[in-house]
Design a protein around this motif. Structure first.
Motif, short mmCIF file in Angstrom:
data_model
loop_
_atom_site.label_atom_id
_atom_site.label_comp_id
_atom_site.label_asym_id
_atom_site.label_seq_id
_atom_site.Cartn_x
_atom_site.Cartn_y
_atom_site.Cartn_z
N PHE A 253 0.91 -1.31 -0.07
CA PHE A 253 0.01 0.15 0.07
C PHE A 253 0.96 1.54 -0.07
CE2 PHE A 253 -3.33 2.33 2.92
CZ PHE A 253 -3.62 3.42 1.43
N ASP A 254 1.33 1.57 -1.07
CA ASP A 254 2.59 2.30 -1.17
C ASP A 254 2.09 3.84 -2.23
OD1 ASP A 254 2.40 1.17 -3.52
OD2 ASP A 254 4.57 0.46 -3.41
N GLN A 255 0.67 3.77 -2.47
CA GLN A 255 0.02 4.92 -3.28
C GLN A 255 -1.05 5.65 -2.51
OE1 GLN A 255 0.14 4.75 -7.63
NE2 GLN A 255 -2.02 4.94 -7.43
N THR A 256 -1.33 6.99 -2.89
CA THR A 256 -2.07 7.58 -2.10
C THR A 256 -2.66 8.67 -2.91
OG1 THR A 256 -2.99 8.53 0.01
CG2 THR A 256 -0.91 9.20 -0.65
N ARG A 257 -3.84 9.42 -2.42
CA ARG A 257 -4.37 10.54 -3.08
C ARG A 257 -4.76 11.50 -2.04
NH1 ARG A 257 -8.64 10.74 -7.96
NH2 ARG A 257 -6.82 9.69 -8.67
N VAL A 258 -4.17 12.72 -2.15
CA VAL A 258 -4.66 13.81 -0.99
C VAL A 258 -5.62 14.82 -1.77
CG1 VAL A 258 -3.86 15.44 0.41
CG2 VAL A 258 -2.28 13.48 -0.29
N MET A 259 -6.88 14.67 -0.96
CA MET A 259 -7.82 15.55 -1.33
C MET A 259 -7.72 17.07 -0.57
SD MET A 259 -9.23 13.15 -3.17
CE MET A 259 -10.56 14.25 -3.77
N LEU A 260 -7.45 18.03 -1.29
CA LEU A 260 -6.97 19.29 -0.64
C LEU A 260 -8.33 19.73 -0.22
CD1 LEU A 260 -4.30 20.60 -3.11
CD2 LEU A 260 -4.21 19.31 -0.85
N ASN A 261 -9.56 19.47 -0.63
CA ASN A 261 -10.60 20.38 -0.21
C ASN A 261 -10.85 19.71 1.34
OD1 ASN A 261 -11.51 17.27 -0.94
ND2 ASN A 261 -13.54 17.98 -0.52
N LEU A 262 -10.42 19.10 1.69
CA LEU A 262 -10.46 18.45 3.34
C LEU A 262 -9.52 19.31 4.07
CD1 LEU A 262 -10.44 14.62 2.80
CD2 LEU A 262 -12.55 16.38 3.63
N VAL A 263 -8.46 20.02 3.46
CA VAL A 263 -7.41 20.90 4.30
C VAL A 263 -8.22 22.15 4.85
CG1 VAL A 263 -5.33 22.11 4.26
CG2 VAL A 263 -5.54 20.13 2.84
N VAL A 264 -9.17 22.86 4.09
CA VAL A 264 -9.89 23.98 4.62
C VAL A 264 -11.47 23.91 4.17
CG1 VAL A 264 -7.94 25.69 4.42
CG2 VAL A 264 -9.10 25.29 2.49
N GLY A 265 -12.11 24.56 4.72
CA GLY A 265 -13.34 24.61 4.31
C GLY A 265 -13.90 25.42 3.21
N ALA A 266 -15.25 25.47 2.84
CA ALA A 266 -15.61 26.18 1.55
C ALA A 266 -15.23 27.73 1.61
CB ALA A 266 -16.87 25.83 1.45
N GLY A 267 -14.78 28.23 0.60
CA GLY A 267 -14.71 29.52 0.46
C GLY A 267 -13.27 29.88 1.22
N GLN A 268 -12.45 29.08 1.76
CA GLN A 268 -11.30 29.57 2.33
C GLN A 268 -9.96 29.01 1.29
OE1 GLN A 268 -11.72 27.10 5.98
NE2 GLN A 268 -11.82 28.75 7.23
N MET A 269 -8.94 29.72 1.65
CA MET A 269 -8.01 29.48 0.61
C MET A 269 -6.67 28.79 1.15
SD MET A 269 -6.01 32.70 -1.58
CE MET A 269 -4.56 32.31 -2.76
N LEU A 270 -6.04 27.88 0.41
CA LEU A 270 -4.64 27.24 0.65
C LEU A 270 -3.50 28.42 0.37
CD1 LEU A 270 -5.50 23.82 -0.97
CD2 LEU A 270 -5.26 24.31 1.29
N ASP A 271 -3.18 28.94 1.60
CA ASP A 271 -2.30 30.20 1.37
C ASP A 271 -1.11 30.03 2.28
OD1 ASP A 271 -1.80 32.59 -0.14
OD2 ASP A 271 -2.34 33.47 1.74
#
Length: 339
Positions: A253-271
């Motif tokens: 199990f050596d591959q993954t996918r990171v869902m960036l929408n889980l880092v911040v809520g709606a309307g917030q920016m990855l900054d």
């Protein structure tokens, strides 16, 4: 005449029909205390609703499970063995396509084991239902709640960030005893997968790819995990395992996918760099990590630089693969890689 509640009968009538096919009316009377007349009326309703089949003669009826089947049982967690529960109380009462039965068994044993080993609770309730089109599993415990458990173990402050870590896979609060595969692969097997814990919820739909979205949490203490899969599913356990293995063998199990929408809520920016470091947490456990920007319209320079230059150069053995980028995000990522 006392009218038996059909919704209560359906919780155990499938197993009863299998185990008491020749004396089902007498068994129902004894278990419920209902009159013979009320029992026969209830059984007729269950036959009409496809919860039961009836054959034989009027005087000697033979009952069996119908197209609709369900077993719901509650257990004390102490000393519980998930394989025994599956083989004894559930598997004999369902008629599923072989590959679907294998996936249901995998999800069942993994989710019940999670309740046993991780919940810190005292009891678990398990319900498995079969309809003409789907198998539906619900496992609910009265423990501390999966998101709180992860937050406490990994020093996180937000259920969203706990879900981010769960969505990567290979996450466990007991690394000496577990590898963090169970909940992750159960979610990948299902067409519908919902995680509820202490009023928070996230849901995944297979036809939406790997996206996790906010759901409406249940107002109860503990964790409730629901999974459903179509009986006509072409998915198999082996295929799912292979998807998360770089060499396609399904062993590692050596591959993954990171869902960036889980880092911040709606309307917030990855900054920020802190957000990028949160994304990169535990990625060195994998050889390949897809970074999915679906639903993200913009990011800041600091975020892109921290993830695609600083982390990438410090961990060159981890292949970062950005997906679903807007043209502006793609330009920022490329600039960070070229810096």
């Amino acid at each position: 005449m006392t009218r038996l509640a059909i919704d209560q009968l359906t919780l155990w009538i499938t197993a009863a029909a299998n185990e008491h096919s020749l004396d089902l009316p007498a068994y129902v009377e004894e278990r419920t205390g209902a009159s013979h007349r009320a029992t026969l009326a209830a059984l007729r309703r269950l036959v009409d609703a496809q919860w039961l089949t009836r054959s034989g003669t009027t005087r000697r009826p033979v009952f069996g499970p119908g197209a609709l089947r369900q077993v719901a049982r509650s257990y004390t967690l102490h000393g519980l063995m998930e394989d025994v529960v599956w083989q004894r109380d559930f598997a004999p009462h369902f008629l599923l396509p072989r590959h679907v039965a294998r996936m249901v068994q995998h999800g069942f044993t993994e989710l019940v084991n999670n309740a046993i080993d991780h919940s810190g609770g005292t009891s678990v309730t398990v319900s498995l239902r079969q309809t003409p089109t789907h198998a539906q599993l619900l496992v609910s415990d009265d423990g501390c709640g999966v998101f709180d458990k992860i937050c406490d173990t990994y020093e996180l402050t937000d259920a969203r960030h706990a879900m981010l870590e769960l969505s990567k896979g290979r996450l466990t609060t007991q690394p000496q005893a577990h590898t963090g595969r169970g909940l992750f692969f159960s979610s990948q097997l299902a067409d519908v997968f919902d995680i509820h814990a202490n009023g928070r919820a996230f849901q995944r739909r297979a036809w939406e790819g790997n996206a996790w979205k906010d759901g409406k949490g249940l107002p109860r203490q503990g964790s409730s995990i629901y999974m459903a899969m179509a009986l006509e599913s072409t998915r198999t356990l082996e295929q799912v395992l292979e998807q998360w293995s770089v060499d396609g063998s399904g062993i590692a199990f050596d591959q993954t996918r990171v869902m960036l929408n889980l880092v911040v809520g709606a309307g917030q920016m990855l900054d920020s760099r802190a957000q990028a470091r949160r994304v990169a947490a535990r990625l060195p456990q994998f050889k390949r990590a897809e970074v999915d920007f679906a639903g993200v319209t913009d990011v800041g320079h600091a975020f892109a630089d921290e993830l695609f230059r600083v982390f990438a150069r410090a961990h060159q053995d981890v292949e970062l693969v950005p997906l679903n980028m807007t043209p502006r995000i793609a330009a920022l990522v490329q600039a960070a890689r070229n810096a």
